[in-house]
Design an enzyme around this catalytic site. Structure first.
Site, PDB file in Angstrom:
ATOM      1  CE  LYS A  28      -3.757  -2.373   2.566  1.00 45.20           C
ATOM      2  NZ  LYS A  28      -4.438  -2.357   3.892  1.00 45.20           N
ATOM      3  CG  PHE A  34      -4.090  -3.524  -1.128  1.00 47.11           C
ATOM      4  CD1 PHE A  34      -3.247  -4.323  -0.532  1.00 47.11           C
ATOM      5  CD2 PHE A  34      -5.519  -3.796  -0.748  1.00 47.11           C
ATOM      6  CE1 PHE A  34      -3.417  -5.317   0.211  1.00 47.11           C
ATOM      7  CE2 PHE A  34      -5.789  -4.907   0.120  1.00 47.11           C
ATOM      8  CZ  PHE A  34      -4.700  -5.527   0.613  1.00 47.11           C
ATOM      9  CE  LYS A  86     -14.584  -5.155  -0.655  1.00 48.36           C
ATOM     10  NZ  LYS A  86     -15.867  -5.856   0.220  1.00 48.36           N
ATOM     11  CG  ASP A  87      -7.913  -2.892   2.678  1.00 48.31           C
ATOM     12  OD1 ASP A  87      -8.297  -3.868   2.157  1.00 48.31           O
ATOM     13  OD2 ASP A  87      -7.128  -2.941   3.821  1.00 48.31           O
ATOM     14  CE  LYS A  88      -8.667   7.462   4.313  1.00 50.14           C
ATOM     15  NZ  LYS A  88      -8.318   8.502   5.603  1.00 50.14           N
TER      16      LYS A  88
END
Length: 337
Positions: A28, A34, A86-88
């Protein structure tokens, strides 16, 4: 007077299936490193009281998008549904649903939020709920990679063939395990949080940690991906063993496996008691995570990965078996369960 518990009392150094990695990398560094594509797993039928929006978001967390959608459409936040967080620090595609029985379709095109792109709009008969999607497709780039290429290729081959331990990822436990300390204050010191959402986060963290501890024991003795005496096989793949997600109900495992699980329950008796009285029912989760369609490309100082995971499984559990990684997206991270 006993010293107050510290993060070190709840270690997160779980055992590795293929030995401790020797390589290191960063994930990331950029959102484009990502990429997560949510697989809905069903087709919205085209009619109904719920408006489904398929969004692409970059550098934004799921909860912020949900709040902005509620404001834009003039509905309560509880009327906005999504299948998972979900990932930031990522580029993700994700579905959201809104309860709009009396129209609102025309307002979808006017939704504007920095970092988001509207991909499609459909109608469906039901709200989108947590865990309802089919899975997630990942495209990852591990940067600043340092390590022996031959060892990395060996590990990737083993992972492709045997999978990885199905650990819950460190994001479940908060920064430096703070969610576990908070859960312990609640369960042991009776200092309950006021917020219902916060309670949910701490229950999830505690339940996940107990599962990881049990799984780590099974990894250490080499039985994480084989059925042992007393095991409860996975529903989706009866060749794979499972471990308990604590809640109300009796352990169904027996013999050696049952003894291991009971021993952990006794060690964390106050935690298990709290989980049993929280309204959660005891469930089972596969100890082994087979990877679907794993592909990789290894070059100088970087590794590109592509694979698909079922609902509730963590990409970081795959990465940790390949290398020690620095998650550049976790600065100021607060676990959202």
């Amino acid at each position: 007077m006993a010293a107050a518990p510290q993060a070190s009392d709840f270690p997160l150094d779980f055992h590795y299936a293929y030995g401790e990695p020797q390589a290191s990398a960063a994930i990331k560094l950029q959102p484009e490193h990502f990429i997560v594509d949510e697989q809905l797993g069903f087709e919205p039928c085209g009619q109904g009281e719920h408006l489904y929006l398929h969004l692409k978001k970059t550098g934004i967390n799921t909860a912020d998008v949900a709040r902005q959608l509620a404001r834009h459409f003039g509905v309560k936040e509880m009327d906005v549904g999504y299948a998972g967080m979900k990932d930031k620090q990522a580029v993700t595609t994700q579905w959201f649903s809104l309860y709009l029985p009396k129209g609102g379709d025309s307002e979808a095109a006017a939704f504007a939020m920095a970092g988001t792109e509207l991909l499609s709009v459909l109608r469906h008969t039901q709200k989108l709920r947590r865990g309802q999607h089919g899975g997630n497709r990942f495209q990852l780039l591990l940067a600043t990679l340092e390590g022996d290429p031959e060892d990395l290729q060996r590990r990737l081959g083993l992972i492709a063939e045997h999978g990885v331990p199905n650990y819950f990822g460190p994001q479940r436990f908060g920064i430096e395990g703070n969610n576990l300390l908070a859960a312990n204050r609640w369960f042991v010191e009776r200092r309950a949080p006021r917020s219902r959402n916060t309670k949910s986060i701490y229950l999830s963290a505690a339940r996940s940690y107990l599962f990881n501890r049990l799984l780590s024991q099974r990894v250490a003795d080499g039985s994480w991906n084989v059925i042992e005496a007393g095991d409860i096989p996975a529903v989706a793949d009866t060749a794979l063993p499972t471990g308990p997600l604590w809640g109300r109900g009796r352990l169904r495992s027996t013999e050696r496996v049952g003894a291991l699980e009971q021993q952990l329950a006794e060690q964390f008796a106050q935690w298990c008691n709290a989980l049993e009285h929280s309204g959660l029912q005891q469930e089972r989760r596969s100890l082994c995570l087979p990877l679907q369609d794993l592909r990789w490309h290894l070059s100088a100082q970087q590794l590109e990965l592509e694979f698909q995971l079922p609902v509730g499984c963590f990409a970081t559990s795959v990465i940790r078996e390949i290398c020690h990684y620095r998650d550049m997206g976790r600065a100021g991270y607060r676990s959202e369960g």
